[in-house]
Design a protein around this motif. Structure first.
Motif, PDB file in Angstrom:
ATOM      1  N   UNK A  43       0.840  -1.199   0.000  1.00  0.00           N
ATOM      2  CA  UNK A  43       0.000   0.000   0.000  1.00  0.00           C
ATOM      3  C   UNK A  43       0.874   1.249   0.000  1.00  0.00           C
ATOM      4  N   UNK A  44       1.529   1.453  -1.127  1.00  0.00           N
ATOM      5  CA  UNK A  44       2.398   2.603  -1.346  1.00  0.00           C
ATOM      6  C   UNK A  44       2.491   2.800  -2.856  1.00  0.00           C
ATOM      7  N   UNK A  45       2.690   4.027  -3.292  1.00  0.00           N
ATOM      8  CA  UNK A  45       2.895   4.262  -4.714  1.00  0.00           C
ATOM      9  C   UNK A  45       4.324   3.908  -5.081  1.00  0.00           C
ATOM     10  N   UNK A  46       4.505   3.145  -6.135  1.00  0.00           N
ATOM     11  CA  UNK A  46       5.855   2.780  -6.592  1.00  0.00           C
ATOM     12  C   UNK A  46       5.890   2.931  -8.100  1.00  0.00           C
ATOM     13  N   UNK A  47       6.802   3.779  -8.581  1.00  0.00           N
ATOM     14  CA  UNK A  47       6.999   3.958 -10.021  1.00  0.00           C
ATOM     15  C   UNK A  47       8.469   3.709 -10.316  1.00  0.00           C
ATOM     16  N   UNK A  48       8.718   3.055 -11.428  1.00  0.00           N
ATOM     17  CA  UNK A  48      10.085   2.778 -11.862  1.00  0.00           C
ATOM     18  C   UNK A  48      10.094   2.609 -13.369  1.00  0.00           C
ATOM     19  N   UNK A  49      11.291   2.524 -13.928  1.00  0.00           N
ATOM     20  CA  UNK A  49      11.416   2.378 -15.379  1.00  0.00           C
ATOM     21  C   UNK A  49      11.037   0.983 -15.852  1.00  0.00           C
ATOM     22  N   UNK A  50      11.422  -0.040 -15.080  1.00  0.00           N
ATOM     23  CA  UNK A  50      11.209  -1.426 -15.515  1.00  0.00           C
ATOM     24  C   UNK A  50      11.425  -2.363 -14.349  1.00  0.00           C
TER      25      UNK A  50
END
Length: 164
Positions: free
Chosen positions: A111-118
């Motif tokens: 329950x956290x936002x996680x953004x990454x390239x790949x």
């Protein structure tokens, strides 16, 4: 804090020329459970070593967003399931990784936002190298500790102060 829309923020600031409003390029993928998140920024700059990322997410997040300058490396994952769980447990709103993550199924449950390239299954080496709370360049866009980051389904924007 989810009462914002990045498109509305862009509409309100599209003609700003002072550099206080910035938009990250659309190269990040969603990996965490939260698709919409915002908060004040803390930063880590590291390359294929997630020691400082672990130290950050193991500390109280207080609703902040951790922005990780991983040098856009696609060779090692800087965040995995254990760090995603720690970020959620310790009250981080989100983690943006200019690099890779692993344990994608586990991250989707955090329950956290996680953004990454790949995603990349190979972990990092632990060398205790890097810097914390310094200005970083993410995909050519400057992000500084204390900036405010807003992420939703349309994209990611950074401002020098909270949106009004």
């Amino acid at each position: 804090m989810t009462d914002f829309v990045t498109c509305d923020l862009c509409d309100a600031h599209k003609n700003d020329t002072d550099g206080a409003f910035r938009v990250l390029p659309p190269v990040f993928r969603d990996f965490g459970k939260r698709l919409k998140f915002a908060g004040p920024v803390s930063t880590v700059k590291c390359f294929e070593d997630n020691s400082l990322v672990k130290a950050a997410v193991d500390s109280p997040g207080h609703g902040r967003v951790l922005v990780v300058d991983g040098g856009a490396s696609l060779r090692r994952a800087l965040v995995g399931g254990n760090l995603g769980k720690a970020a959620a447990k310790n009250g981080w709103a989100g983690v943006i990784v200019d690099g890779c993550v692993r344990d994608v199924a586990e991250l989707a449950e955090c329950d956290v936002g996680i953004r990454a390239l790949a995603s990349m299954p190979l972990p990092t080496e632990k060398r205790n190298e890097g810097q914390s709370d310094v200005a970083v360049q993410i995909q050519g866009v400057w992000v500084r500790p204390g900036d405010w980051l807003y992420a939703d389904e349309d994209g990611i924007v950074v401002m020098d102060k909270p949106a009004a």
